[in-house]
Design an enzyme around this catalytic site. Structure first.
Site, PDB file in Angstrom:
ATOM      1  CG  HIS A 205     -17.881   6.303   7.272  1.00  0.00           C
ATOM      2  ND1 HIS A 205     -16.972   5.985   8.249  1.00  0.00           N
ATOM      3  CD2 HIS A 205     -17.162   6.493   6.142  1.00  0.00           C
ATOM      4  CE1 HIS A 205     -15.760   5.958   7.728  1.00  0.00           C
ATOM      5  NE2 HIS A 205     -15.847   6.265   6.447  1.00  0.00           N
ATOM      6  CB  CYS A 330      -5.904   3.682   7.441  1.00  0.00           C
ATOM      7  SG  CYS A 330      -6.312   5.388   7.661  1.00  0.00           S
TER       8      CYS A 330
HETATM    9  C1  LIG Z   1     -12.078   8.977   6.816  1.00  0.00           C
HETATM   10  C2  LIG Z   1     -11.341   9.898   5.945  1.00  0.00           C
HETATM   11  C3  LIG Z   1     -11.187   9.650   4.576  1.00  0.00           C
HETATM   12  C4  LIG Z   1     -11.711   8.396   3.926  1.00  0.00           C
HETATM   13  O1  LIG Z   1     -13.105   8.417   3.854  1.00  0.00           O
HETATM   14  P1  LIG Z   1     -13.906   7.111   3.402  1.00  0.00           P
HETATM   15  O2  LIG Z   1     -15.291   7.636   3.153  1.00  0.00           O
HETATM   16  O3  LIG Z   1     -13.835   6.170   4.543  1.00  0.00           O
HETATM   17  O4  LIG Z   1     -13.283   6.586   2.165  1.00  0.00           O
HETATM   18  C5  LIG Z   1     -10.511  10.575   3.815  1.00  0.00           C
HETATM   19  N1  LIG Z   1     -10.006  11.686   4.358  1.00  0.00           N
HETATM   20  C6  LIG Z   1     -10.123  11.967   5.659  1.00  0.00           C
HETATM   21  C7  LIG Z   1      -9.554  13.225   6.196  1.00  0.00           C
HETATM   22  C8  LIG Z   1     -10.786  11.086   6.497  1.00  0.00           C
HETATM   23  O5  LIG Z   1     -10.886  11.353   7.795  1.00  0.00           O
END
Ligand SMILES: *Cc1c(COP(=O)(O)O)cnc(C)c1O
Length: 407
Positions: A205, A330
């Site tokens: 995503h 987050c």
């Molecule tokens: C968004 C993000 C995640 C988490 O990814 P998800 O697919 O939403 O679990 C982990 N690391 C970084 C650097 C991110 O930007």
């Protein structure tokens, strides 16, 4: 100037699914609904073929072999497998993990969990530009070190770690290197072998694919890397991650990666141009603003800017038609200053007064022009109302003021 609002400049939090990706996914919800593990009929074979194609599309983008692509539910899970799975699997070699203070919570909180479980964890500081000091990394490695986990691009600032150098250090000491490349895919050329990466996390995503699907790249030779499973079950994904494959999501992840590769040469300079226009507009139109992070070793799509004497939250509330963020998605629910900027030595004030603009595939020049005007106007107005601004204009050194409440 007419622009359609709201304007979305929060692509580091998530992206919309590219219509071409959605189109590729659609049949796998309905007519091609088979379970990719069903080996006995055409429904299963069709799903398995689709998963194989996605593996090829992803492997091609990052210079991997198809069997090195493990599907997960997202980068959070990939990070968890990389840290917990590797540390558990290599217990006979050692118990030391090295990471850094500006990593994503999916890495940092997992590292803290491992520390509670008895592993030795070193959390490296970063320099003012947001990068780790590679000499310090080198000196932190011991005979017990199993794994280094350092991200490619930071989600809040876009700062790039010197990944090639980190890979060489890992190789020299014969330790494993995990890299969270979630934010870098599609914006930085990635070749896992050339970069010396042994494990790498990606997410659908963040690259115009669907939510709930991700990848963990796991090196299969020189060295062959292993990780104990975090989720046990039917032994899918060569035992690295059990559970029925999310076929539509995986097809979307594959299509998203193919598009990232195809559009890279056009998209990267376009984003850089827009990002520079945004930064030059804001820094040219306002005094006492600071672009956070290394001036060049930074994602072309991300701009993290601190505004003295105003709060990021205040700016956002005053220009609600522009979607940006302060801190990461987050942690922005809390009013704590960004821990990433804090680790880079920014004061609480400047960390509070920061905004992250993250541009994407559909960001237009008009949207950037509009945003520059609105940010300048908003910050000027908020400063006019700020007693701190008033005091500093009268020559009061705010760092020497003793406040009688602990705000
Ligand atoms: C968004 C993000 C995640 C988490 O990814 P998800 O697919 O939403 O679990 C982990 N690391 C970084 C650097 C991110 O930007």
């Amino acid at each position: 100037m007419t622009v359609k609002t709201p304007i979305y400049l929060d692509h580091n939090a998530t992206t919309s699914v590219d219509p071409r990706v959605l189109e590729a996914m659609m049949p796998y919800f309905t007519t091609r609904f088979g379970n990719a593990a069903s080996r006995s009929h055409s429904f299963g074979w069709e799903a398995m073929d689709a998963v194989d194609r996605a593996r090829e599309q992803i492997a091609r983008l990052i210079g991997a072999e198809v069997k090195e692509i493990i599907f997960t539910s997202g980068a959070t899970e990939s990070d968890n497998i990389a840290l917990k799975g590797v540390m558990e699997n290599y217990q006979s070699k050692g118990n030391h993990l090295i990471t850094a203070a500006t990593e994503h919570k999916a890495v940092l909180d997992t590292a803290k969990y491992l520390e509670k479980k008895g592993y030795a964890v070193s959390i490296l500081p970063v320099q003012e530009d947001g990068r780790v000091d590679t000499d310090l990394l080198d000196a932190t490695i011991t005979k017990n070190t199993v794994l280094i986990s350092l991200m490619l691009a930071n989600n809040e600032t876009g700062v790039l770690h010197p990944v090639h150098e980190i890979g060489k250090i890992a190789e020299k000491h014969d330790v494993l290197f995990h890299c969270d490349a979630t934010q870098a895919v599609g914006k930085v050329r990635i070749d896992v072998k050339e970069m010396g990466i042994h494990l790498m996390s990606m997410s659908g995503h963040k690259i115009y694919g669907p939510k709930g699907v991700g990848v963990l790249y796991v090196r299969s030779k020189s060295p062959k890397v292993n990780a104990a499973p975090v989720i046990h079950g039917g032994g899918h994904e060569r035992g690295f991650r059990s559970g029925t494959l999310n076929v539509p999501g995986i097809v979307g992840m594959g299509a998203a990666c193919e598009l990232c590769g195809k559009e890279f040469d056009e998209e990267v300079p376009r984003l850089r141009g827009l990002r520079d226009k945004l930064e030059n507009g804001i820094t040219g139109g306002l005094e006492h603003v600071y672009v956070n992070g290394h001036p060049t070793e930074r994602l072309v799509s991300t701009s993290n800017i601190s505004f003295e004497w105003v709060e990021g939250e205040g700016i956002m509330l005053s220009m609600k038609e522009i979607a940006v963020s302060s801190g990461s998605a987050c942690t922005s629910a809390s009013l704590e200053p960004s821990f990433v900027l804090h680790a880079m030595g920014r004061s609480d004030e400047l960390s509070h007064g920061s905004l992250r603009f993250s541009l994407g595939r559909w960001t237009t020049e008009d949207e950037i022009d509009y945003t520059v005007i609105r940010v300048i106007e908003t910050v000027n107005r908020l400063r006019e109302m700020s007693p701190l601004y008033e005091m500093s204009r009268k020559g009061v050194d705010l760092s020497k003021v003793e406040w009688n409440d602990e705000h």
